[in-house]
Motif scaffolding. Structure first.
Motif, PDB file in Angstrom:
ATOM      1  N   GLY A   3     -44.778 -62.304   5.881  1.00  0.00           N
ATOM      2  CA  GLY A   3     -44.060 -61.512   4.880  1.00  0.00           C
ATOM      3  C   GLY A   3     -43.941 -60.060   5.282  1.00  0.00           C
ATOM      4  N   GLU A   4     -43.427 -59.281   4.364  1.00  0.00           N
ATOM      5  CA  GLU A   4     -43.234 -57.850   4.594  1.00  0.00           C
ATOM      6  C   GLU A   4     -44.527 -57.089   4.340  1.00  0.00           C
ATOM      7  OE1 GLU A   4     -39.962 -55.845   4.289  1.00  0.00           O
ATOM      8  OE2 GLU A   4     -38.737 -57.566   4.790  1.00  0.00           O
ATOM      9  N   PRO A   5     -44.837 -56.076   5.163  1.00  0.00           N
ATOM     10  CA  PRO A   5     -46.022 -55.259   4.883  1.00  0.00           C
ATOM     11  C   PRO A   5     -45.834 -54.472   3.588  1.00  0.00           C
ATOM     12  CG  PRO A   5     -44.814 -54.384   6.757  1.00  0.00           C
ATOM     13  CD  PRO A   5     -44.130 -55.652   6.343  1.00  0.00           C
ATOM     14  N   GLU A   6     -46.898 -54.274   2.857  1.00  0.00           N
ATOM     15  CA  GLU A   6     -46.848 -53.487   1.626  1.00  0.00           C
ATOM     16  C   GLU A   6     -47.026 -52.017   1.979  1.00  0.00           C
ATOM     17  OE1 GLU A   6     -49.320 -52.800  -2.490  1.00  0.00           O
ATOM     18  OE2 GLU A   6     -49.445 -54.751  -1.540  1.00  0.00           O
ATOM     19  N   VAL A   7     -45.975 -51.253   1.825  1.00  0.00           N
ATOM     20  CA  VAL A   7     -46.016 -49.817   2.102  1.00  0.00           C
ATOM     21  C   VAL A   7     -46.326 -49.118   0.792  1.00  0.00           C
ATOM     22  CG1 VAL A   7     -44.694 -47.820   2.886  1.00  0.00           C
ATOM     23  CG2 VAL A   7     -44.367 -50.051   3.991  1.00  0.00           C
ATOM     24  N   SER A   8     -47.445 -48.392   0.761  1.00  0.00           N
ATOM     25  CA  SER A   8     -47.868 -47.773  -0.496  1.00  0.00           C
ATOM     26  C   SER A   8     -47.344 -46.349  -0.683  1.00  0.00           C
ATOM     27  CB  SER A   8     -49.394 -47.776  -0.601  1.00  0.00           C
ATOM     28  OG  SER A   8     -49.948 -47.022   0.462  1.00  0.00           O
ATOM     29  N   ALA A   9     -46.909 -45.715   0.402  1.00  0.00           N
ATOM     30  CA  ALA A   9     -46.422 -44.342   0.253  1.00  0.00           C
ATOM     31  C   ALA A   9     -45.521 -43.978   1.424  1.00  0.00           C
ATOM     32  CB  ALA A   9     -47.581 -43.361   0.189  1.00  0.00           C
ATOM     33  N   LEU A  10     -44.492 -43.237   1.109  1.00  0.00           N
ATOM     34  CA  LEU A  10     -43.646 -42.612   2.121  1.00  0.00           C
ATOM     35  C   LEU A  10     -43.498 -41.159   1.702  1.00  0.00           C
ATOM     36  CD1 LEU A  10     -40.804 -45.259   2.581  1.00  0.00           C
ATOM     37  CD2 LEU A  10     -42.521 -44.611   4.263  1.00  0.00           C
ATOM     38  N   ALA A  11     -44.011 -40.256   2.520  1.00  0.00           N
ATOM     39  CA  ALA A  11     -43.956 -38.838   2.162  1.00  0.00           C
ATOM     40  C   ALA A  11     -43.677 -38.008   3.405  1.00  0.00           C
ATOM     41  CB  ALA A  11     -45.271 -38.399   1.531  1.00  0.00           C
ATOM     42  N   ILE A  12     -42.967 -36.919   3.205  1.00  0.00           N
ATOM     43  CA  ILE A  12     -42.691 -35.974   4.281  1.00  0.00           C
ATOM     44  C   ILE A  12     -43.011 -34.567   3.788  1.00  0.00           C
ATOM     45  CG2 ILE A  12     -40.954 -37.384   5.422  1.00  0.00           C
ATOM     46  CD1 ILE A  12     -38.788 -35.694   4.044  1.00  0.00           C
ATOM     47  N   ASN A  13     -43.349 -33.706   4.721  1.00  0.00           N
ATOM     48  CA  ASN A  13     -43.535 -32.290   4.430  1.00  0.00           C
ATOM     49  C   ASN A  13     -42.412 -31.529   5.103  1.00  0.00           C
ATOM     50  OD1 ASN A  13     -45.901 -32.570   2.938  1.00  0.00           O
ATOM     51  ND2 ASN A  13     -47.109 -32.689   4.803  1.00  0.00           N
ATOM     52  N   VAL A  14     -41.820 -30.601   4.374  1.00  0.00           N
ATOM     53  CA  VAL A  14     -40.663 -29.860   4.848  1.00  0.00           C
ATOM     54  C   VAL A  14     -40.913 -28.371   4.633  1.00  0.00           C
ATOM     55  CG1 VAL A  14     -38.190 -29.490   4.505  1.00  0.00           C
ATOM     56  CG2 VAL A  14     -39.157 -31.790   4.249  1.00  0.00           C
ATOM     57  N   THR A  15     -40.673 -27.584   5.666  1.00  0.00           N
ATOM     58  CA  THR A  15     -40.790 -26.135   5.538  1.00  0.00           C
ATOM     59  C   THR A  15     -39.605 -25.605   4.751  1.00  0.00           C
ATOM     60  OG1 THR A  15     -41.956 -25.991   7.644  1.00  0.00           O
ATOM     61  CG2 THR A  15     -40.932 -23.966   6.832  1.00  0.00           C
ATOM     62  N   ILE A  16     -39.886 -24.769   3.774  1.00  0.00           N
ATOM     63  CA  ILE A  16     -38.824 -24.142   2.977  1.00  0.00           C
ATOM     64  C   ILE A  16     -38.296 -22.947   3.773  1.00  0.00           C
ATOM     65  CG2 ILE A  16     -38.258 -22.980   0.809  1.00  0.00           C
ATOM     66  CD1 ILE A  16     -40.755 -24.413  -0.401  1.00  0.00           C
ATOM     67  N   PRO A  17     -37.007 -22.913   4.069  1.00  0.00           N
ATOM     68  CA  PRO A  17     -36.460 -21.749   4.787  1.00  0.00           C
ATOM     69  C   PRO A  17     -36.747 -20.451   4.021  1.00  0.00           C
ATOM     70  CG  PRO A  17     -34.833 -23.508   4.691  1.00  0.00           C
ATOM     71  CD  PRO A  17     -35.962 -23.903   3.784  1.00  0.00           C
ATOM     72  N   GLN A  18     -36.943 -19.394   4.764  1.00  0.00           N
ATOM     73  CA  GLN A  18     -37.305 -18.100   4.179  1.00  0.00           C
ATOM     74  C   GLN A  18     -36.388 -17.708   3.019  1.00  0.00           C
ATOM     75  OE1 GLN A  18     -40.039 -16.381   5.407  1.00  0.00           O
ATOM     76  NE2 GLN A  18     -39.835 -14.974   3.708  1.00  0.00           N
TER      77      GLN A  18
END
Length: 95
Positions: A3-18
């Motif tokens: 079966g499909e793996p259970e992915v519990s979270a997808l998150a990214i960090n992004v720098t806010i432009p000045q």
């Protein structure tokens, strides 16, 4: 693995432009917000929180702030989510 793996979270960090950064106050301390944490929710929408550093300097507390309802910030979130999708789709496995 079946079966499909259970992915519990997808998150990214992004720098806010000045030019898009802002300040907010928590516990009588002013912070400049410099990073967005964007999470993909199970229903396909995204949730976002902002993090930053105290204006007075130092590390300060690691606390989240709401992101203002501004068109340019919504565009940044959408562009970052799209870019993360492209990067994930092109992954090359373990290095």
């Amino acid at each position: 693995m079946s079966g499909e793996p259970e992915v519990s979270a997808l998150a990214i960090n992004v720098t806010i432009p000045q030019a898009l950064r802002w300040t907010d106050t928590r516990r009588d301390e002013e912070f400049t917000l410099t990073t967005l944490n964007i999470r993909l929710l199970p229903d396909g929408h995204v949730a976002v929180k902002a993090y930053g550093r105290p204006v007075a300097g130092g590390r300060g507390a690691y606390v989240s702030f709401p992101v203002p309802d501004r068109a340019e910030l919504a565009a940044l979130v959408a562009a970052a989510a799209d870019r993360a999708g492209v990067l994930w789709a092109a992954h090359r496995g373990l290095g």
